[in-house]
Scaffold this motif. Structure first.
Motif, PDB file in Angstrom:
ATOM      1  N   UNK A  50     -57.172  15.518 -42.402  1.00 58.04           N
ATOM      2  CA  UNK A  50     -55.875  16.473 -42.178  1.00 58.04           C
ATOM      3  C   UNK A  50     -54.838  15.336 -42.631  1.00 58.04           C
ATOM      4  N   UNK A  51     -55.001  14.049 -42.481  1.00 59.17           N
ATOM      5  CA  UNK A  51     -53.928  13.309 -42.754  1.00 59.17           C
ATOM      6  C   UNK A  51     -53.363  13.395 -44.240  1.00 59.17           C
ATOM      7  N   UNK A  52     -54.385  13.742 -44.864  1.00 60.23           N
ATOM      8  CA  UNK A  52     -53.929  14.047 -46.471  1.00 60.23           C
ATOM      9  C   UNK A  52     -53.397  15.251 -47.008  1.00 60.23           C
ATOM     10  N   UNK A  53     -53.452  16.046 -45.886  1.00 57.35           N
ATOM     11  CA  UNK A  53     -52.961  17.505 -46.054  1.00 57.35           C
ATOM     12  C   UNK A  53     -51.377  17.590 -45.895  1.00 57.35           C
ATOM     13  N   UNK A  54     -50.546  18.565 -46.685  1.00 54.19           N
ATOM     14  CA  UNK A  54     -49.164  18.679 -46.539  1.00 54.19           C
ATOM     15  C   UNK A  54     -48.883  19.622 -45.442  1.00 54.19           C
TER      16      UNK A  54
END
Ligand code: GLN
Length: 271
Positions: free
Chosen positions: A167-171
């Motif tokens: 999730x942390x990589x998601x915009x």
């Protein structure tokens, strides 16, 4: 052997039998009827027989034909991805409405890509992130995005709903939508032999069927351009559980029914 003979031997599965014959002969029903009494070439006969054997062993027809209809399009499918369901068209219709004046969405647990790709086909102002944990799903979504010419408006990436690191990589998105696995684990053994040929990871939603919904609601915080806007497909008997879950996160929940009158889609918004 002639088509008429094969059909006579498979009267009880006439529809599926005809579909397999049309697929192998690369023709439609009219073409099939015209060739009823011509002798089949050996290799074609073998192919048809192989398809019928697979079907009788419980393999879904869609895996044999390598296609499944969804929202007026034939999606490519193969063994290892969930077959698009008619029920899910309800989620697409609602999502199209919600996305009318918006531009980005994430389709979490995209499977064959049928939801996200249909949205991109129906609204050419949209951009979508298609996400799934299964390499097979990513491959099939890629094939479908190219089949329908929307590959430039989507990203297709490996994603694990349960891991915060992904999730942390998601915009950020205008809308997050998902048809995640939602069948309670205990109900899995009761599914039909044909459904059990589909990937269990696309069906099993944990003890109460709600595992994926919980994680998506929890982790999607901070991933919206504006307010929380989540659209879920839910099981016919999950409306109440979804209302309770949404309310535990302080979200409003609207449940919509499908054509059969069953609860099928949940819209979650901020108050
Ligand atoms: N509707 C599917 C079925 O009944 C389940 C799909 C899912 O779990 N997302 O087989």
């Amino acid at each position: 052997m002639k088509i008429a003979d094969i059909r006579a031997e498979n009267r009880d599965i006439r529809y599926e039998c005809d579909e397999i014959i049309c697929h192998v002969l690369n023709t439609d029903r009219a073409g099939l009827l015209m060739r009823l009494h011509t002798e089949l070439e050996d290799d074609r006969y073998e192919c048809i027989m192989h398809g019928l054997t697979c079907l009788k062993s419980g393999e879904p027809l869609q895996y044999i034909l390598k296609k499944a209809p969804f929202f007026n399009r034939d999606f490519y499918v193969e063994d290892g991805v969930l077959i698009p369901r008619y029920d899910t068209e309800c989620l697409v219709e609602l999502s199209l409405d919600v996305l009318k004046n918006k531009s980005t969405f994430a389709d979490i647990c995209c499977g064959s890509g049928c939801i996200g790709i249909t949205l991109l086909c129906e609204n050419d102002g949209l951009f979508g992130a298609l996400l799934d944990i299964s390499p097979k799903a990513l491959k099939v979504s890629g094939i479908n995005s190219e089949r329908f010419g929307v590959e430039k408006r989507c990203s297709i990436s490996h994603f694990d709903v349960m891991k915060k690191a992904f999730w942390d990589t998601l915009g950020k998105f205008d809308v997050i939508l998902s048809n995640p696995p939602y069948i309670p684990s205990g109900d899995i053994p009761t599914l039909s032999k044909t459904v059990l040929r589909e990937p269990i990871i696309a069906l099993d939603g944990g003890e109460d069927g709600m595992d994926f919904y919980k994680k998506i609601i929890e982790y999607s915080t901070g991933h919206f351009n504006d307010k929380v806007n989540i659209i879920f497909e839910i099981g016919y008997d999950e409306g109440e559980k979804m209302r309770a879950l949404a309310s535990s996160f302080g979200l409003l929940c609207e449940i919509r029914r499908d054509m059969n009158g069953c609860d099928r889609v949940a819209l979650l918004n901020e108050r």
